[in-house]
Every structure is written in C-alpha cells, then in structure tokens.
Design a protein around this motif. Sequence first.
Motif, PDB file in Angstrom:
ATOM      1  N   VAL A 181       0.879  -1.186   0.000  1.00 26.52           N
ATOM      2  CA  VAL A 181       0.000   0.000   0.000  1.00 26.52           C
ATOM      3  C   VAL A 181       0.910   1.228   0.000  1.00 26.52           C
ATOM      4  O   VAL A 181       1.132   1.846   1.032  1.00 26.52           O
ATOM      5  N   PRO A 182       1.462   1.597  -1.163  1.00 27.29           N
ATOM      6  CA  PRO A 182       2.554   2.583  -1.193  1.00 27.29           C
ATOM      7  C   PRO A 182       2.184   3.982  -0.704  1.00 27.29           C
ATOM      8  O   PRO A 182       3.064   4.748  -0.348  1.00 27.29           O
ATOM      9  N   ASP A 183       0.879   4.322  -0.692  1.00 26.54           N
ATOM     10  CA  ASP A 183       0.505   5.687  -0.311  1.00 26.54           C
ATOM     11  C   ASP A 183       0.119   5.846   1.150  1.00 26.54           C
ATOM     12  O   ASP A 183      -0.171   6.953   1.589  1.00 26.54           O
ATOM     13  N   ALA A 184       0.068   4.749   1.876  1.00 28.67           N
ATOM     14  CA  ALA A 184      -0.419   4.839   3.254  1.00 28.67           C
ATOM     15  C   ALA A 184       0.708   5.187   4.230  1.00 28.67           C
ATOM     16  O   ALA A 184       1.786   4.621   4.185  1.00 28.67           O
ATOM     17  N   ALA A 185       0.430   6.157   5.102  1.00 30.86           N
ATOM     18  CA  ALA A 185       1.408   6.546   6.124  1.00 30.86           C
ATOM     19  C   ALA A 185       0.681   6.750   7.442  1.00 30.86           C
ATOM     20  O   ALA A 185      -0.495   7.107   7.465  1.00 30.86           O
ATOM     21  N   VAL A 186       1.387   6.515   8.538  1.00 31.88           N
ATOM     22  CA  VAL A 186       0.760   6.675   9.839  1.00 31.88           C
ATOM     23  C   VAL A 186       1.767   7.298  10.819  1.00 31.88           C
ATOM     24  O   VAL A 186       2.964   7.064  10.722  1.00 31.88           O
ATOM     25  N   GLY A 187       1.256   8.154  11.709  1.00 30.83           N
ATOM     26  CA  GLY A 187       2.084   8.730  12.770  1.00 30.83           C
ATOM     27  C   GLY A 187       1.743   8.058  14.081  1.00 30.83           C
ATOM     28  O   GLY A 187       0.602   7.649  14.295  1.00 30.83           O
ATOM     29  N   ILE A 188       2.752   7.894  14.934  1.00 28.69           N
ATOM     30  CA  ILE A 188       2.556   7.180  16.195  1.00 28.69           C
ATOM     31  C   ILE A 188       2.898   8.080  17.369  1.00 28.69           C
ATOM     32  O   ILE A 188       3.900   8.803  17.346  1.00 28.69           O
ATOM     33  N   ASP A 189       2.076   8.048  18.390  1.00 30.59           N
ATOM     34  CA  ASP A 189       2.420   8.690  19.651  1.00 30.59           C
ATOM     35  C   ASP A 189       2.500   7.595  20.696  1.00 30.59           C
ATOM     36  O   ASP A 189       1.541   6.866  20.921  1.00 30.59           O
ATOM     37  N   ARG A 190       3.684   7.497  21.310  1.00 30.36           N
ATOM     38  CA  ARG A 190       3.831   6.476  22.333  1.00 30.36           C
ATOM     39  C   ARG A 190       3.627   7.135  23.680  1.00 30.36           C
ATOM     40  O   ARG A 190       4.347   8.049  24.040  1.00 30.36           O
TER      41      ARG A 190
END
Length: 387
Positions: A181-190
């Motif tokens: 899924v080349p267009d998918a991005a996600v940000g993470i907060d730990r």
Amino acid sequence: MLTGFRYRLSLTDEQAERCAEYGDICRAVWNTALDQRRQAVQRWQRGYDQLFCGYHLQATQLAETKTEETWLRAAPSHILQQTLKDLDRACRDHGTFGVRWRGKGRWKPSFRFPDPKQITVERLGRRWGHPKLPKLGWVRFRWSRAPKGAVRSATVSRDGEHWYVSLLCEDGEHTPGEHAVPDAAVGIDRGVAVAVATSDGDLFDRTLQTPKEHERERRLRRKLSRQRKGSNNRAKTKAALSKLTGRVRARRADFSAQTASVLCTKNAVVVLERLNTTNMTASARGTMDAPGRNVRAKAGLNRAILAKGWHGFKLACLNAARRTGTRIVEVDPAYTSQTCNPCGHVAPENRESQSVFRCTSCGHTAHADVNAAQNTLSRGWTGSLSG
Ligand SMILES: [Zn+2]
C-alpha cells in the motif's frame, strides 16, 4: 533474510546443570578477556607498551589456556570463541571502558553455537522438536511453530527460571522493494496512559500485569529488601520475582510485535517520535557529581515509560518493516502534545487533561494522544515517498 525462532527448552536436570556451567564459563571468559583488554589500553596510554590486537590474540591464548585449565575444557570451544567475538564487537561499538562486566546476578546466561554444521534440528511427533547441540546432545523443546529456512546458529539462554533456544535461520526471502500500500502513512504517539496511539485514531494497549500480580511483585520486593544478601531465602525470593517479571517481559514483547506487524502491514511509512530513553533515565539517576533533579517525579515517569517498552516497540517496527518494506521515520517530538494539528496553535493550555485536547484558538477537540500522533505524522511525512 535472517529470522530468529525462539523455543522454550525442556532440559533434563543434567543438561540444565551443564547449561548453567557453560554460562558461568562464558561469563568468566568475558570478564577475564575484558580485564586483559582494559589493562592493555591503560599500558598503551601510559606509553609502556604497544596496543595488542584484539580477537585473534585472545582466541589463540584461550586455546593455549584450555590445554592447562580443566574447568575451561568443560565448555565447547565454539561458544567460548563466540564469547570473545561478541566482546570484540562490544568493545568496537562502545569502547573498551564502555563495556560492562558480567556480574553473576546481573547477566542472564547466554551462549551461542555458531557452526551450523554442528546443529541438527528434528521434529519429534506433533508437539515436540529437538535440536542436537555440541556436548549437550539432543535438547527437547515444544514445537510451537516450524523454523523456516536453513539454521545458521543456535543461542541458548536463560530468562527467569527457563532455558530457551533461539535458532537463527536464513529463509531466503527479501525485503520487498515497494510496499503493498505505497501511499499509506501513519504517525505514532507512544504514551504513558495508552501505549500506542495512531494518527488514524486507533489506540493500542494491553494490560501487562494484573492487579494481583502487581501486588505480589510489591510484596516480593519488600521481602527482598529485608533479606540478608547471599542467603538461600533471598535467592528464592529473587527466583519468584524473576518469574513474575519474565511474564511481563514476554507479554510486552508480544504486544510490541503484534502492534508493529499490524501497522507495518497497513502502511508504507511509519513515523515515530525520536525518544532518547537512555538520556531520560540517566537524568533521573543523576551522576556522582550532580545528583539528578526532580528525581522522584522523573523516576515515576521513567518507570512508566520504560514499562511500556518504547525502545522495544521501535525495534519491533524495524523488524516488521523488513518483511513489508515499510520505511520507519523518526522525528523530533518537541511540542507534539501541545500543538493543534489543524491550525498549528501551540500552547500548554491546549491539553485540557491527560486524554482531552481542546485548541484554545480554533476550538478543535480530539483525543490528546491521537492529535499528537497526527503532529508526528505531519513532521515526518510530506505526502510523497521522495519527500
Ligand atoms: Zn487549533
């Protein structure tokens, strides 16, 4: 691609004893060789001597010593050589004086059989498997999953009360050039309250210790502090405690691996906050000259942070990314929790409570950790892979 497969061993008493003995010998070899290296560096610094070479000289000396010292002969040569190799690596990475001694209480016994020709893995019926290891012979483990590929090395280690074997295998697979899924991005907060929050609004968390287990740990720690050092009862308490903490470690590793796998399968880019957990803990501990400030408050937060295993999560992401082709990006986390994602307004008052974010400028409300994760994503991802 190299992958580790870890199994809990079911050793006979004799095998367990022998493993403990090998562990002790490896520890002694490590400490002796480290001492030798440190002395050599000191002599060299004072100009007395040339700096001696590392691994090869020590390996030769080890082979010579082995003919004289019978206690050394009890262990297979390969695992001792491997110990010297590991030490060499550690000294290169951290400097001779940055490498730690292996204390009896602190170091978990672990040794590696590096030669695949000496390792045979067979399956015994439906539930059991057994690898054959030099000098130990056939050791049984529960066949929870099949090791994939050709075995490269085997590491035997103890965690809590059990012995484990990790088979490092080459499965012949490669990291895909492009993510599915080349267009998918996600940000993470730990976070401390919720272990992992994503910019998509997902919250991942798991209870690592039941209240009952927590209470038991507290009681055991109190008991331990009252027991005499070196006493048998203290050793018993320690064993019970390590059984308890070992369970938590296993659950945490499991949680990290599963969450990382879900995130990497769905996303071509995963943006994490760059968190220097070593520095954070160091500031609370302080040094001899400058005791840490806010020691109590920080120690509490640090425990919570470490308990959620931030570092372990990053490693789990990197590991999962090898199979999916995901790019792991780290960004500066400053003010991610105080910044409004839609309008960019930065103020500590924006964070209404631990979980609620309400922008004092535009009125945007969101889950505080999700808002922070969206800021993380904006910093690490401009919307194209080339950016
Ligand atoms: Zn706003």
